[in-house]
Every structure is written in structure tokens, then in C-alpha cells.
Design a protein around this motif. Sequence first.
Motif, PDB file in Angstrom:
ATOM      1  N   GLY A  59       0.689  -1.160   0.044  1.00 30.11           N
ATOM      2  CA  GLY A  59       0.070   0.033  -0.186  1.00 30.11           C
ATOM      3  C   GLY A  59       0.910   1.321  -0.087  1.00 30.11           C
ATOM      4  O   GLY A  59       0.474   2.357  -0.428  1.00 30.11           O
TER       5      GLY A  59
ATOM      6  N   GLU B 265       3.408   2.856  -4.284  1.00 28.93           N
ATOM      7  CA  GLU B 265       3.347   3.618  -5.249  1.00 28.93           C
ATOM      8  C   GLU B 265       4.588   4.466  -5.612  1.00 28.93           C
ATOM      9  O   GLU B 265       5.556   4.444  -5.041  1.00 28.93           O
ATOM     10  CB  GLU B 265       2.130   4.552  -5.217  1.00 28.93           C
TER      11      GLU B 265
ATOM     12  N   ALA C  34       1.959  -2.600  -5.726  1.00 29.76           N
ATOM     13  CA  ALA C  34       1.220  -1.360  -5.701  1.00 29.76           C
ATOM     14  C   ALA C  34       0.016  -1.528  -6.673  1.00 29.76           C
ATOM     15  O   ALA C  34       0.116  -2.028  -7.935  1.00 29.76           O
ATOM     16  CB  ALA C  34       2.191  -0.201  -6.024  1.00 29.76           C
ATOM     17  N   GLU C  35      -0.973  -0.677  -6.604  1.00 28.01           N
ATOM     18  CA  GLU C  35      -2.279  -0.960  -7.117  1.00 28.01           C
ATOM     19  C   GLU C  35      -1.976  -0.765  -8.984  1.00 28.01           C
ATOM     20  O   GLU C  35      -2.197  -1.314  -9.829  1.00 28.01           O
ATOM     21  CB  GLU C  35      -3.292  -0.145  -6.796  1.00 28.01           C
ATOM     22  N   ALA C  36      -1.483   0.734  -8.936  1.00 31.79           N
ATOM     23  CA  ALA C  36      -1.267   1.157 -10.398  1.00 31.79           C
ATOM     24  C   ALA C  36      -0.222   0.271 -11.268  1.00 31.79           C
ATOM     25  O   ALA C  36      -0.462  -0.013 -12.190  1.00 31.79           O
ATOM     26  CB  ALA C  36      -0.653   2.641 -10.553  1.00 31.79           C
TER      27      ALA C  36
ATOM     28  N   MET D 172      -2.003  -3.074 -11.972  1.00 31.63           N
ATOM     29  CA  MET D 172      -3.092  -2.943 -12.798  1.00 31.63           C
ATOM     30  C   MET D 172      -2.650  -2.740 -14.256  1.00 31.63           C
ATOM     31  O   MET D 172      -3.217  -3.010 -15.215  1.00 31.63           O
ATOM     32  CB  MET D 172      -4.115  -1.767 -12.432  1.00 31.63           C
TER      33      MET D 172
ATOM     34  N   ASP E 291     -14.020  -6.477 -10.556  1.00 32.31           N
ATOM     35  CA  ASP E 291     -14.383  -6.536  -8.752  1.00 32.31           C
ATOM     36  C   ASP E 291     -13.783  -7.786  -8.600  1.00 32.31           C
ATOM     37  O   ASP E 291     -13.952  -8.336  -7.479  1.00 32.31           O
ATOM     38  CB  ASP E 291     -15.779  -6.373  -8.754  1.00 32.31           C
TER      39      ASP E 291
ATOM     40  N   SER F  83      -2.883  -6.037  -3.560  1.00 33.49           N
ATOM     41  CA  SER F  83      -2.748  -5.908  -2.104  1.00 33.49           C
ATOM     42  C   SER F  83      -2.642  -4.494  -2.038  1.00 33.49           C
ATOM     43  O   SER F  83      -2.858  -3.921  -0.699  1.00 33.49           O
ATOM     44  CB  SER F  83      -1.632  -6.922  -1.696  1.00 33.49           C
ATOM     45  N   GLY F  84      -2.075  -3.817  -2.710  1.00 36.38           N
ATOM     46  CA  GLY F  84      -1.592  -2.391  -2.485  1.00 36.38           C
ATOM     47  C   GLY F  84      -3.225  -1.602  -2.292  1.00 36.38           C
ATOM     48  O   GLY F  84      -3.124  -0.428  -1.307  1.00 36.38           O
ATOM     49  N   LYS F  85      -4.099  -2.248  -2.792  1.00 37.24           N
ATOM     50  CA  LYS F  85      -5.326  -1.324  -2.749  1.00 37.24           C
ATOM     51  C   LYS F  85      -6.227  -2.056  -1.428  1.00 37.24           C
ATOM     52  O   LYS F  85      -6.930  -1.229  -0.769  1.00 37.24           O
ATOM     53  CB  LYS F  85      -6.340  -1.645  -3.802  1.00 37.24           C
ATOM     54  N   VAL F  86      -6.143  -3.330  -1.207  1.00 42.50           N
ATOM     55  CA  VAL F  86      -6.826  -3.957  -0.385  1.00 42.50           C
ATOM     56  C   VAL F  86      -6.344  -3.573   1.243  1.00 42.50           C
ATOM     57  O   VAL F  86      -7.076  -3.288   2.026  1.00 42.50           O
ATOM     58  CB  VAL F  86      -6.691  -5.404  -0.431  1.00 42.50           C
ATOM     59  N   GLY F  87      -4.902  -3.372   1.041  1.00 41.47           N
ATOM     60  CA  GLY F  87      -4.400  -2.887   2.499  1.00 41.47           C
ATOM     61  C   GLY F  87      -3.665  -4.065   3.086  1.00 41.47           C
ATOM     62  O   GLY F  87      -3.138  -3.828   4.234  1.00 41.47           O
TER      63      GLY F  87
END
Length: 247
Positions: A63, A66, A136-138, A141, A156, A161-165
Motif C-alpha cells: 500500500g 506507489e 502497488a495498485e497502479a 493493474m 471486481d 494488495s496495495g489497494k486492499v491494504g
Amino acid sequence: MDINLTHTGVFFDVDDTLYDHLMPFRKAVDAVVGVNETFPYEKAYHRMRYYSDILSLEMGGAGKMEEGQATEIMRRRRFQLTLAEFGIEVNEQQSAAIQAAYIGCQFDITMFDGARALLERLNRAGYVVGLITNGAEAHQMSKIKAMELDALIPPDRQFVSGKVGHDKPDRRIFDYVNEQTGTTPSDSIYIGDSWRNDVIGAIEAGWSVIWFNHRSAKPESDHLPHHIASSYEELNRLLLRNEIRSV
């Protein structure tokens, strides 16, 4: 160990499970250091993954991963630590060049033979198909987009994991996925290559696990994956054999 025959959820890791994550590593190291065919690329790659996990945790997890100066320092440091284990010392400038080369080819992704076809077959069979990946999310993705997975796996059901936490192997990311997808641990299968993140994480969460051990790695604990597969041909046989019913 047998897989429970009432599974409805099949979830995949991304890096080195859906596509060959070794190739960007090898290309980046070769471009800067110029090592030869005798260099143990797979062993070095596993050590790079190890240092990525350890250094990421020291920074607070995915998280926090980034873009930023601290992240770039970590990413360069993992190459320095990895190559030093194999007698190759690289300075800051060289490690930065390796990281730049690594990022430059990391999104030029070719899925493993049979991966896309298996996802399609699982969807047709009625399974809840999803992804669980550390990072990291970006960044993650971008890989998912490069593989054009939205057509096969709804956004969905793509869990980064970076978004979920929570990072694998923390069982909380697996619990979160169950909550969000209406599945339960007893009806969920996880497929991944990392012993620490994927095998230990999913087993501790009560899931069934297929260890995608296509690089002949050694177990790192006493945990027992339910099955081991080294190719997508084997995964097809395990996941779509008659004993595992469609839902």
C-alpha cells in the motif's frame, strides 16, 4: 491431499503464475551486467522476489509502494542485494539502470501457454474466477491491462494488495476476497508460484492450494499444498477433471 469437490472460486496469482516474470528480470540484468548462460537466473530471480517482499514490508507493505523516491531506492536495492549473493557488485548507477530496464520490459507480457484458455474454460464451467496479487495498485493493474484480462476476469474480482491494504501471506487478504466474492475458504482454490506468499498464505486462510511450481523450487516450511502443478496442462487436468463439478 484431495481438493474439496464443491469449489466455486478459483483465484490466481499474477507474477510468474499467469505470465513469465523471469524474462523481464533476465533481460534487465543482461542489459546492464552482461552475465552469461551459466548464470543461475532462476535462483537469482527467486532471491530478487525475496528481497522485494522483505524491503516492501520494511516500507509498510504494498500500500506504500506507489511511485516515490523511497520506492525507487527499494527497487534498486533489491537488485544490489540479489546480485551481491552471486558475486556481482553493482553501484547505484548500475542498479538504477537495471531497474529502468526491468520496468521498461515488464509490461511487454506474454501469458504462459494455456493460461488464457484455462481462464476461459473455468468461466464457461461457471466458476468464480479471480486474481489476488501483491504490489502497488497502479503497477499491478498495468500488467493486468497488458494481458487484457478484463474480458475474462471482472474488475471486481481483481484484488491488488496495495489497494486492499493487506499483503499475501496475511490471511486477511484472502478473507477479504471471500467476503467480496461471496465465496468461503472451504470452496476456494488458490493457484500461485510463491511458497511464502501463495502456499502459506492461502493454507493459513483455510483455502485449497495448487502450488504452480514450474521452476522446481523447494518447499520452505511444513505446509502441504493440496496439489502441485508444473504446467498449465497439469492445471487443466486438476481443475477441470470430472471429479470437480461445475457450479
